[in-house]
Scaffold this motif. Structure first.
Motif, PDB file in Angstrom:
ATOM      1  N   LEU A   1      -2.746 108.334  22.628  1.00 13.62           N
ATOM      2  CA  LEU A   1      -3.208 108.935  23.887  1.00 13.62           C
ATOM      3  C   LEU A   1      -3.880 110.197  23.965  1.00 13.62           C
ATOM      4  CD1 LEU A   1      -2.999 108.284  27.023  1.00 13.62           C
ATOM      5  CD2 LEU A   1      -0.745 109.408  27.069  1.00 13.62           C
ATOM      6  N   ILE A   2      -4.994 110.143  24.427  1.00 16.63           N
ATOM      7  CA  ILE A   2      -5.805 111.626  24.580  1.00 16.63           C
ATOM      8  C   ILE A   2      -5.886 111.831  26.008  1.00 16.63           C
ATOM      9  CG2 ILE A   2      -8.287 112.443  24.058  1.00 16.63           C
ATOM     10  CD1 ILE A   2      -8.612 110.578  21.833  1.00 16.63           C
ATOM     11  N   VAL A   3      -5.526 113.424  26.016  1.00 16.81           N
ATOM     12  CA  VAL A   3      -5.563 113.810  27.454  1.00 16.81           C
ATOM     13  C   VAL A   3      -6.428 114.936  27.334  1.00 16.81           C
ATOM     14  CG1 VAL A   3      -4.171 114.786  29.252  1.00 16.81           C
ATOM     15  CG2 VAL A   3      -3.220 112.931  27.771  1.00 16.81           C
ATOM     16  N   THR A   4      -7.673 115.203  28.026  1.00 16.95           N
ATOM     17  CA  THR A   4      -8.614 116.273  27.989  1.00 16.95           C
ATOM     18  C   THR A   4      -9.655 115.714  28.860  1.00 16.95           C
ATOM     19  OG1 THR A   4      -9.842 117.774  26.528  1.00 16.95           O
ATOM     20  CG2 THR A   4     -10.031 115.193  26.107  1.00 16.95           C
ATOM     21  N   GLU A   5     -10.385 116.840  29.366  1.00 16.50           N
ATOM     22  CA  GLU A   5     -11.549 116.789  30.241  1.00 16.50           C
ATOM     23  C   GLU A   5     -12.683 117.449  29.538  1.00 16.50           C
ATOM     24  OE1 GLU A   5     -10.514 118.349  33.960  1.00 16.50           O
ATOM     25  OE2 GLU A   5     -10.633 116.430  35.071  1.00 16.50           O
ATOM     26  N   ASP A   6     -12.337 118.215  28.291  1.00 16.14           N
ATOM     27  CA  ASP A   6     -13.432 119.039  27.484  1.00 16.14           C
ATOM     28  C   ASP A   6     -14.211 117.768  26.617  1.00 16.14           C
ATOM     29  OD1 ASP A   6     -14.659 120.272  25.365  1.00 16.14           O
ATOM     30  OD2 ASP A   6     -12.994 121.840  25.237  1.00 16.14           O
ATOM     31  N   VAL A   7     -15.424 117.657  27.094  1.00 17.80           N
ATOM     32  CA  VAL A   7     -16.500 116.606  26.767  1.00 17.80           C
ATOM     33  C   VAL A   7     -16.551 116.668  25.133  1.00 17.80           C
ATOM     34  CG1 VAL A   7     -18.671 115.548  26.774  1.00 17.80           C
ATOM     35  CG2 VAL A   7     -17.521 116.334  29.118  1.00 17.80           C
ATOM     36  N   GLU A   8     -16.602 117.988  24.674  1.00 19.65           N
ATOM     37  CA  GLU A   8     -16.830 118.062  23.375  1.00 19.65           C
ATOM     38  C   GLU A   8     -15.837 117.956  22.499  1.00 19.65           C
ATOM     39  OE1 GLU A   8     -18.680 121.937  22.545  1.00 19.65           O
ATOM     40  OE2 GLU A   8     -20.547 121.539  23.666  1.00 19.65           O
ATOM     41  N   LEU A   9     -14.669 118.183  22.958  1.00 24.38           N
ATOM     42  CA  LEU A   9     -13.385 118.122  22.181  1.00 24.38           C
ATOM     43  C   LEU A   9     -13.074 116.312  22.085  1.00 24.38           C
ATOM     44  CD1 LEU A   9     -10.739 118.898  20.787  1.00 24.38           C
ATOM     45  CD2 LEU A   9      -9.530 119.189  23.035  1.00 24.38           C
ATOM     46  N   LEU A  10     -13.324 115.785  23.119  1.00 24.25           N
ATOM     47  CA  LEU A  10     -13.151 114.429  23.443  1.00 24.25           C
ATOM     48  C   LEU A  10     -14.218 113.734  22.549  1.00 24.25           C
ATOM     49  CD1 LEU A  10     -12.015 112.130  24.430  1.00 24.25           C
ATOM     50  CD2 LEU A  10     -13.711 112.055  26.518  1.00 24.25           C
ATOM     51  N   ASP A  11     -15.254 114.080  22.330  1.00 23.98           N
ATOM     52  CA  ASP A  11     -16.164 113.432  21.349  1.00 23.98           C
ATOM     53  C   ASP A  11     -15.589 113.531  19.941  1.00 23.98           C
ATOM     54  OD1 ASP A  11     -17.980 112.780  23.357  1.00 23.98           O
ATOM     55  OD2 ASP A  11     -19.440 114.281  22.994  1.00 23.98           O
TER      56      ASP A  11
END
Length: 378
Positions: free
Chosen positions: A21-31
């Motif tokens: 499960l990934i929890v983030t709104e940081d687009v670069e971190l999510l990538d």
């Protein structure tokens, strides 16, 4: 303790756990995290905050919380396998946020990427205790090491253990021949020669020929291939993560690839015919192998020269005695009939192998997972 990175209630689908499960709104971190999940062969579930669907936070095998989402996850239930992930190496508040969400690890990218890929793959595969990995090699040519390796693997599979047999001797003619599977469909060593990094254990197992209840990695008939140490490392690590038993048929010479195989063994068996020249040759082999492998034991094989017995052979080489490998007449005839070494459960060879597994199968390596580079435990 790889299990400490996974929730106790992780869902299992089709023999594999779900992705993290990934929890983030940081687009670069999510990538970055999606890229690492792809490298680990896992499909994650992504949310901007703790998921509203009941049970998703608790059931995921692991939770990767971005630095930006830590405040939104404060009220989530405490569980194992939560990791706080970010890029800022000098953030003074990162440890406070980690404690607030109950994170077990604080990871800083890109330093922790390799470690994190391994943990994602472990969680997705549901990794538990690694396989007991046993290598077999001969004290001299023609000692019967490949026969014993096959018999050990066949015996382990017959007892219900998950078993893989790996042929690490490119000049041995192909161990699949001893099992009557030279025409069996599946991948061989040439298909893995360029492997680097991490292989999925399940994908490796599914790709190999299935013979007599076990999976076999052998050599092609016409391919002259040198296996680089990184490929040997990747294949053996994947095999070990599956659990059960891995048997490796080894050559007497030690190059970089063989040294890598030796480094991953829990136990080595040195098969030594009961004759003076074989003992002298075996002492040289043991000296070389012992520089890499700590636990090497002797399996003497008769018939013995005058004045020799199994105990004398072990003492002369200076290694512990496992037991005397029984002489089995009619072994070649049995192979012609399609029965592999150890395939007859009532044979003396099969009984020797069954007794061996009863004595040592519970001694698998349970080394703990080490901490990540560029991060630490909270």
């Amino acid at each position: 303790m790889a299990g400490s990175l996974a929730g106790e209630e992780a869902a299992v689908v089709g023999g594999r756990r779900g992705g993290p499960l990934i929890v983030t709104e940081d687009v670069e971190l999510l990538d970055d995290l999606l890229r690492l999940c792809a490298a680990a062969g896992a499909e994650p579930e992504v949310h901007h905050g703790p998921p509203g669907r009941r049970g998703s936070w608790e059931r995921a095998p692991m939770v990767l919380v971005g630095d930006d989402a830590a405040a939104r996850c404060r009220g989530a239930g405490r569980r194992k396998g939560v990791m706080l992930v970010g890029r800022d190496q000098d953030d003074p508040d990162v440890w406070r946020r980690a404690v607030e969400i109950g994170a077990e690890y604080v990871l800083r990218l890109p330093d922790s990427e390799g470690w994190l890929v391994d943990q994602i793959a472990n969680a997705a595969e549901g990794v538990g205790r690694p396989a007991l990995t046993v290598g077999v090699l001969g004290g001299r040519g023609g000692s019967g090491a490949s026969t014993l390796a096959c018999a050990l693997a066949v015996s382990a599979a017959r007892s219900g253990r998950r078993t893989m047999l790996i042929d690490a001797d490119p000049l041995g003619g192909g161990i699949d021949v001893l099992l009557g599977g030279e025409r069996a469909e599946g991948l061989r060593w040439p298909d893995f020669a360029q492997s680097k990094g991490r292989l999925g254990g399940g994908a490796l197992e599914d790709s190999l020929p299935a013979l007599h209840g076990l999976r076999v990695l052998s050599w092609g008939r016409d391919d002259e291939v040198v296996i680089p140490p990184q490929a040997m490392r990747a294949v053996l690590a994947a095999a070990r993560r599956l659990g059960g038993v891995v048997v490796v048929d080894l050559p007497r010479r030690v190059d970089e690839g063989v040294a890598e195989a030796l480094a991953q063994l829990d136990l080595g068996l040195l098969v030594v015919p009961g004759e003076l020249r074989a003992v002298a040759a075996a002492k040289r082999v043991a000296s070389t192998v012992g520089m890499v492998l700590d636990d090497l034991r002797v399996v003497p094989r008769g018939p013995y020269a005058s004045g020799l017995d199994g105990s004398w052979v072990a003492r002369a080489i200076g290694l512990p005695l496992v037991g005397e490998l029984p002489w089995e007449s009619g072994l070649l005839d049995s192979q012609d009939d399609g029965t592999p070494p150890g395939g007859n459960a009532r044979s003396s060879l099969a009984r020797f192998c069954a007794a061996f597994w009863d004595q040592v199968a519970a001694a698998g390596d349970t080394s703990p997972v080490t901490g990540p580079p560029g991060g630490g435990t909270a």
